[in-house]
Design an enzyme around this catalytic site. Sequence first.
Site, PDB file in Angstrom:
ATOM      1  N   ASP A 521     -30.467  25.453  -1.417  1.00 48.29           N
ATOM      2  CA  ASP A 521     -31.270  24.719  -0.441  1.00 48.29           C
ATOM      3  C   ASP A 521     -31.499  23.312  -1.007  1.00 48.29           C
ATOM      4  O   ASP A 521     -31.233  23.069  -2.187  1.00 48.29           O
ATOM      5  CB  ASP A 521     -32.595  25.469  -0.255  1.00 48.29           C
ATOM      6  CG  ASP A 521     -33.508  24.769   0.726  1.00 48.29           C
ATOM      7  OD1 ASP A 521     -33.019  24.307   1.761  1.00 48.29           O
ATOM      8  OD2 ASP A 521     -34.714  24.675   0.440  1.00 48.29           O
ATOM      9  N   THR A 523     -34.587  20.820  -0.225  1.00 48.62           N
ATOM     10  CA  THR A 523     -35.970  20.494  -0.561  1.00 48.62           C
ATOM     11  C   THR A 523     -36.592  21.545  -1.471  1.00 48.62           C
ATOM     12  O   THR A 523     -36.634  22.722  -1.143  1.00 48.62           O
ATOM     13  CB  THR A 523     -36.820  20.357   0.719  1.00 48.62           C
ATOM     14  OG1 THR A 523     -36.214  19.402   1.575  1.00 48.62           O
ATOM     15  CG2 THR A 523     -38.242  19.926   0.379  1.00 48.62           C
ATOM     16  N   ASP A 722     -36.419  28.163  -1.740  1.00 45.75           N
ATOM     17  CA  ASP A 722     -37.836  28.239  -2.099  1.00 45.75           C
ATOM     18  C   ASP A 722     -38.771  28.375  -0.908  1.00 45.75           C
ATOM     19  O   ASP A 722     -39.970  28.567  -1.089  1.00 45.75           O
ATOM     20  CB  ASP A 722     -38.236  26.996  -2.901  1.00 45.75           C
ATOM     21  CG  ASP A 722     -38.302  25.748  -2.031  1.00 45.75           C
ATOM     22  OD1 ASP A 722     -37.508  25.651  -1.075  1.00 45.75           O
ATOM     23  OD2 ASP A 722     -39.151  24.882  -2.320  1.00 45.75           O
TER      24      ASP A 722
END
Length: 835
Positions: A521, A523, A722
């Site tokens: 991912d 961010t 996350d």
Amino acid sequence: MKHTYKISGMTCQGCRTKVEKALNGIDGITAAVTLESAEAVVTMDKHIATEKLQEALSTAGDYRIEMEGHHTTAEHMHKPHTAHVHKPKDQGAGIYYCPMHCEGDKTYDKAGSCPVCGMDLLKQPTLKRSAQFTCPMHPEIIKDKPGACPICGMDLVPMDLDAEAEDHTYEDLLRKFKVAAVFTVPIFIIAMTEMVPDNPLFKLMDLKYWNWVQFAFSLPVVFYATWMFFERAWKSIITWNLNMFTLIGIGAGVAWLFSIVALLFPDVFPDQFKTHHGTVYVYFEAATVILTLVLLGQLLEARAHGKTNSAIKELLKLAPNTATKVVGDKETTVSIDDIQKGDLLRVKPGEKIPVDGSIKTGEVTIDESMITGEPVPVEKKPGDKVSSGTINGNKTFVMLAEKVGSETLLSQIIEMVNSASRSKAPIQKLADKISGYFVPVVVLIALATFAVWAIYGPDPSYVYAFVNAIAVLIIACPCALGLATPMSVMVGVGKGAQSGILIKNAESLEKMNKIDIVIIDKTGTVTEGKPSVEEVVSVDPDFSEKDVLERILALNKSSEHPLAQATLRYGEEKKIAVQSISNFEAVTGKGVIGKLGKEDLALGNQKLMEHVGAKISPELGEQVKTAQKLGKTVSYLSVGKLAVGFVVISDKIKASSAGAIRKLQEEGLQVIMFTGDNEDTAKAVSETLNLDGFKAQMLPEDKLNEIKKLQAAGKMVAMAGDGINDAPALSQADIGIAMGTGTDVAIESAAITLVKGDLNGIAKARLLSHKVMGNIKGNLFFALGYNVLGIPVAAGLLYPVFGILLSPMIAALAMSFSSVSVILNSLRLRSAKID
């Protein structure tokens, strides 16, 4: 559309995973299930009846789903948290599971029998301070006191790593070994002097009386020091869980009983069994030396076992026993167990931080190496989070207690490491399969050895047959085979915890060695996840930049998304008052909407503008595109049906990301980025990091579907993320890797958690997996090789050519050290380099 449902019937992480997979298996649905709140947040393309959802859940187990209403506040969207790992909620007295895992990880509220296989349900282990014991080879065996495993007969080891309990086991074996040695040595001397010419002992009394002395000396060895071996052997036979102690019990027991009969009824034996003194050969020395050497092996194993879980012991030592509580102007020393959420605690220089919380006053440096594996102290200021077990630098500070007891990061790490250590790796299936046939095959080989020697052996053929058959029974060691995998897993999982890598189970450790592609991912995974506002722009003359910022702040007030928090910090700096809005709703993967007075507001990406029907002018579109090409994240603001401005936010790429990605690529792995951000921003980040590919503007279901496509093409996929939007993809991936700085749902969905939230952890986890699997294969090779070579030698295969026979006593020594050798080889992982 998006709804929140209440789920009943979930009791553990396995239940949560099954419910989530069942819901995500329905076309047009993306679901994220949270165990603690027993909720499922379901996003669907079109309305799907609750009855259909229930139908899917019924196939997964005894779960119920019901509509609770719309819960679309930001609280459900993003919930920043330090690493959280699900553990049984101290439910040890009321949660039970099937030792055969017939229904996967499902647990039951009451004791009883498994509805599938009928076996008694076992109590789920907890991290209570009262000692519980388990078998290193059969983790389903859990007892409240020390003893032997009812399946394999091995000594049980403490689950909660109580040092006193562990020492008690060792001291008990040591005491018994001393007794056995004191009586075995004289027996051995008496037996060996029979081969000495003009034996001085025979001048004192005849051989038949010395045989009675041997018998007397053997009684404490058999009936006290090593009686447990015969108890285990008997239990293994009546339950048909044949194991190492079956062979020891038969071998040593037959030798000892044969000698008793020889003493009492010598006339029943043929002349072949008699010495030139007219007495029958007795084997008290063989029986007692065998039993004493096996006891020595158990003693060494008990000491070695203590070292395999040394990593968890070190973690346990991190927790301080007391803390300094601040109440008004007074400071008192309190027990760690008496700390409550909301207490203020003073931490002095060099002290360990007692619980998880945040700094109220003081700027300090914290040594977090014991949690993250990183040696460089971290600077902390008021508002920053601190974790229990980490060490304060050279300044005093006051902290607010936020998580205590089993909720702390340290407690959760210990529970996760304990749980993973007790799990089975798929490679262990080979050892389990072999072990199932091992003992019966060895007994048959022993019988065949006796028959061949009795028929074809030299005189006294029956004596040779008897001795060699016993040697076969004694040298065989199924325990070395059974310990080969779990010992390596236990040490490897502990090693990972010390380096900030939390591994949920042994299967994840094995699979990590086989992955082809790493999906990351953006961010919070590639970037720091600490965005900052660069500028706020208005393109409508009716709205000033301040007007645009006021509306952005109003929308983001209810959101805990990192981008929202960045705008709120920017608003504080600009001293802009934050207004309240109504009808707030977070739209997954797109942005947020709400109502300020009579104005309908929307803040998010281009897809959100399309969703609400807001028009983007060409001028606005060009300005946004320019910023995105520079790798910036841009959110449009619309008022009514018109986009009137935007906010530019940048999120710095982590300093470690480029190096970590390069390491993975050097190992032959493809690294691809999936992000919900726009194409231009994603491209800029991908080019900066030299990624193998990227996909932009991806919704949670898009990430999920792309991973399914890769898996359908035969790829082994690891996914690192996350956020809650990553949870479905993390669950679908062969290995889900969560950043420890991410959300609870992401961490719950992952198989591996990186405490520091650093991509370097993926490279470390892969190297650790490689080393553990190499260690396991080495153990299995040794265990199999030992038995494949040892049993034929004990049977006398070398005798026709070299005249070599293996004494049962030498066989016992070899067998005892085979298990110890496997443990010592596993311990080498403690010094393995994974940086």
